[in-house]
Design a protein around this motif. Sequence first.
Motif, PDB file in Angstrom:
ATOM      1  N   TRP A  48       0.812  -1.116  -0.012  1.00 23.05           N
ATOM      2  CA  TRP A  48       0.017  -0.072   0.096  1.00 23.05           C
ATOM      3  C   TRP A  48       0.715   1.155   0.115  1.00 23.05           C
ATOM      4  O   TRP A  48       2.173   1.026   0.605  1.00 23.05           O
ATOM      5  CB  TRP A  48      -0.936  -0.118   0.987  1.00 23.05           C
ATOM      6  N   LYS A  49       0.315   2.213  -0.647  1.00 23.95           N
ATOM      7  CA  LYS A  49       1.247   3.703  -0.530  1.00 23.95           C
ATOM      8  C   LYS A  49       0.504   4.523   0.512  1.00 23.95           C
ATOM      9  O   LYS A  49      -0.541   4.631   0.718  1.00 23.95           O
ATOM     10  CB  LYS A  49       1.433   4.112  -1.889  1.00 23.95           C
ATOM     11  N   TYR A  56      -3.206   3.689   0.499  1.00 26.69           N
ATOM     12  CA  TYR A  56      -3.929   3.600  -0.848  1.00 26.69           C
ATOM     13  C   TYR A  56      -3.238   2.181  -1.526  1.00 26.69           C
ATOM     14  O   TYR A  56      -2.061   2.115  -1.731  1.00 26.69           O
ATOM     15  CB  TYR A  56      -3.630   4.597  -1.769  1.00 26.69           C
ATOM     16  N   PHE A  57      -4.182   1.253  -1.902  1.00 25.96           N
ATOM     17  CA  PHE A  57      -3.690   0.407  -2.690  1.00 25.96           C
ATOM     18  C   PHE A  57      -4.277   0.258  -4.046  1.00 25.96           C
ATOM     19  O   PHE A  57      -5.596   0.721  -4.373  1.00 25.96           O
ATOM     20  CB  PHE A  57      -4.518  -0.950  -2.186  1.00 25.96           C
ATOM     21  N   PHE A  58      -3.371   0.279  -5.008  1.00 25.61           N
ATOM     22  CA  PHE A  58      -3.767   0.288  -6.556  1.00 25.61           C
ATOM     23  C   PHE A  58      -3.703  -0.904  -7.123  1.00 25.61           C
ATOM     24  O   PHE A  58      -2.882  -1.613  -7.220  1.00 25.61           O
ATOM     25  CB  PHE A  58      -2.588   1.221  -7.364  1.00 25.61           C
ATOM     26  N   SER A  59      -5.182  -1.467  -7.532  1.00 23.61           N
ATOM     27  CA  SER A  59      -5.015  -2.921  -8.004  1.00 23.61           C
ATOM     28  C   SER A  59      -4.421  -2.902  -9.445  1.00 23.61           C
ATOM     29  O   SER A  59      -4.551  -1.874 -10.200  1.00 23.61           O
ATOM     30  CB  SER A  59      -6.450  -3.364  -8.035  1.00 23.61           C
ATOM     31  N   ALA A  77     -11.049  -1.685   3.657  1.00 22.78           N
ATOM     32  CA  ALA A  77     -10.823  -0.299   3.268  1.00 22.78           C
ATOM     33  C   ALA A  77     -12.066  -0.140   2.419  1.00 22.78           C
ATOM     34  O   ALA A  77     -13.048  -0.854   2.453  1.00 22.78           O
ATOM     35  CB  ALA A  77      -9.637  -0.480   2.211  1.00 22.78           C
ATOM     36  N   HIS A  78     -12.116   1.075   1.655  1.00 18.21           N
ATOM     37  CA  HIS A  78     -13.272   1.042   0.535  1.00 18.21           C
ATOM     38  C   HIS A  78     -12.490   2.178  -0.549  1.00 18.21           C
ATOM     39  O   HIS A  78     -11.424   2.151  -0.557  1.00 18.21           O
ATOM     40  CB  HIS A  78     -14.279   2.002   1.296  1.00 18.21           C
ATOM     41  N   CYS A 167      -8.244   1.345  -3.578  1.00 17.09           N
ATOM     42  CA  CYS A 167      -8.778   1.542  -2.337  1.00 17.09           C
ATOM     43  C   CYS A 167      -8.004   2.291  -1.347  1.00 17.09           C
ATOM     44  O   CYS A 167      -6.899   2.533  -1.520  1.00 17.09           O
ATOM     45  CB  CYS A 167      -8.380  -0.122  -1.771  1.00 17.09           C
ATOM     46  N   GLU A 168      -9.002   2.769  -0.297  1.00 16.23           N
ATOM     47  CA  GLU A 168      -8.218   3.553   0.719  1.00 16.23           C
ATOM     48  C   GLU A 168      -8.678   3.105   2.078  1.00 16.23           C
ATOM     49  O   GLU A 168      -9.673   2.620   2.556  1.00 16.23           O
ATOM     50  CB  GLU A 168      -8.913   5.104   0.477  1.00 16.23           C
ATOM     51  N   MET A 169      -7.537   3.558   3.195  1.00 16.27           N
ATOM     52  CA  MET A 169      -7.982   3.087   4.409  1.00 16.27           C
ATOM     53  C   MET A 169      -7.150   3.985   5.278  1.00 16.27           C
ATOM     54  O   MET A 169      -6.156   4.921   4.893  1.00 16.27           O
ATOM     55  CB  MET A 169      -7.396   1.517   4.979  1.00 16.27           C
ATOM     56  N   MET A 170      -7.617   4.409   6.628  1.00 15.00           N
ATOM     57  CA  MET A 170      -6.963   5.236   7.233  1.00 15.00           C
ATOM     58  C   MET A 170      -5.469   4.562   7.805  1.00 15.00           C
ATOM     59  O   MET A 170      -5.419   3.148   7.821  1.00 15.00           O
ATOM     60  CB  MET A 170      -7.369   5.563   8.590  1.00 15.00           C
TER      61      MET A 170
END
Length: 174
Positions: A48-49, A56-59, A77-78, A167-170
Motif C-alpha cells: 500500500w502507498k 492506498y492500494f492500486f489494483s 478499506a473502501h 482502495c483507501e484506508m486510514m
Amino acid sequence: MRVAAFMLFPLVYKFNNTHTLKIHIHIMHLFALLTNKGKVWSCCPKNWKSFSSCCYFFSTDAKSWKESQENCSRMEAHLVVINSKDEQDFLTQNMDKKAYFVGPSDPDGQGQWQWVDQTPYNQSATFWHPGEPSHSEEHCVVINHRPTSLPWGWNDVPCKHSHRSVCEMMKIYL
C-alpha cells in the motif's frame, strides 16, 4: 508501558551476555520512542502507498465497480474518496495510464453523486474531464488519462465494465 518493557527483559535474559545487551538496548530504544510524547508512528500494510493520513492500494486486476468495492472491503478499506487536488495528484502520479474505479456513484442515474463512505459530495472538490459526467446510464466513476490539457480526470462509466481500482484506508497508528 514500563511493565511491558520489564516483562520483555526476562525473556531476553536467556541469551548470552552480548546478545542480551544488544536486545536490551533495542528494547529500551523502542520503549523510549513509543513513550516519547508527541511522537507517533504510522504505517500502511505491505504493497500500500502512504499519503497524508491514509493508505492506498492500486489494483492491477480489472473488476466491476461492485466487485472492486467488495475487494476493498475484504481488505478493511473502501474505494478511494478524493478530498483535495493534492490527493488527486498523488493518485494520478501512482497510476499507469489506465482507468481506475474510485468511490463516487450515482445509483439512481439522477445526477445525485454520492461517495461510497457517505462523505458529503462536494461539487467544488471534483475533477471531472470537460463534458463529464455525460450519460445518465453511467453510474460509476473512473479516473482516467486523456491526451488533453487536463490529462487526468474523472469519467462516468457503466458500473459493470471492468477496470482497475484504488482502495483507501486510514493509516495504522502506533
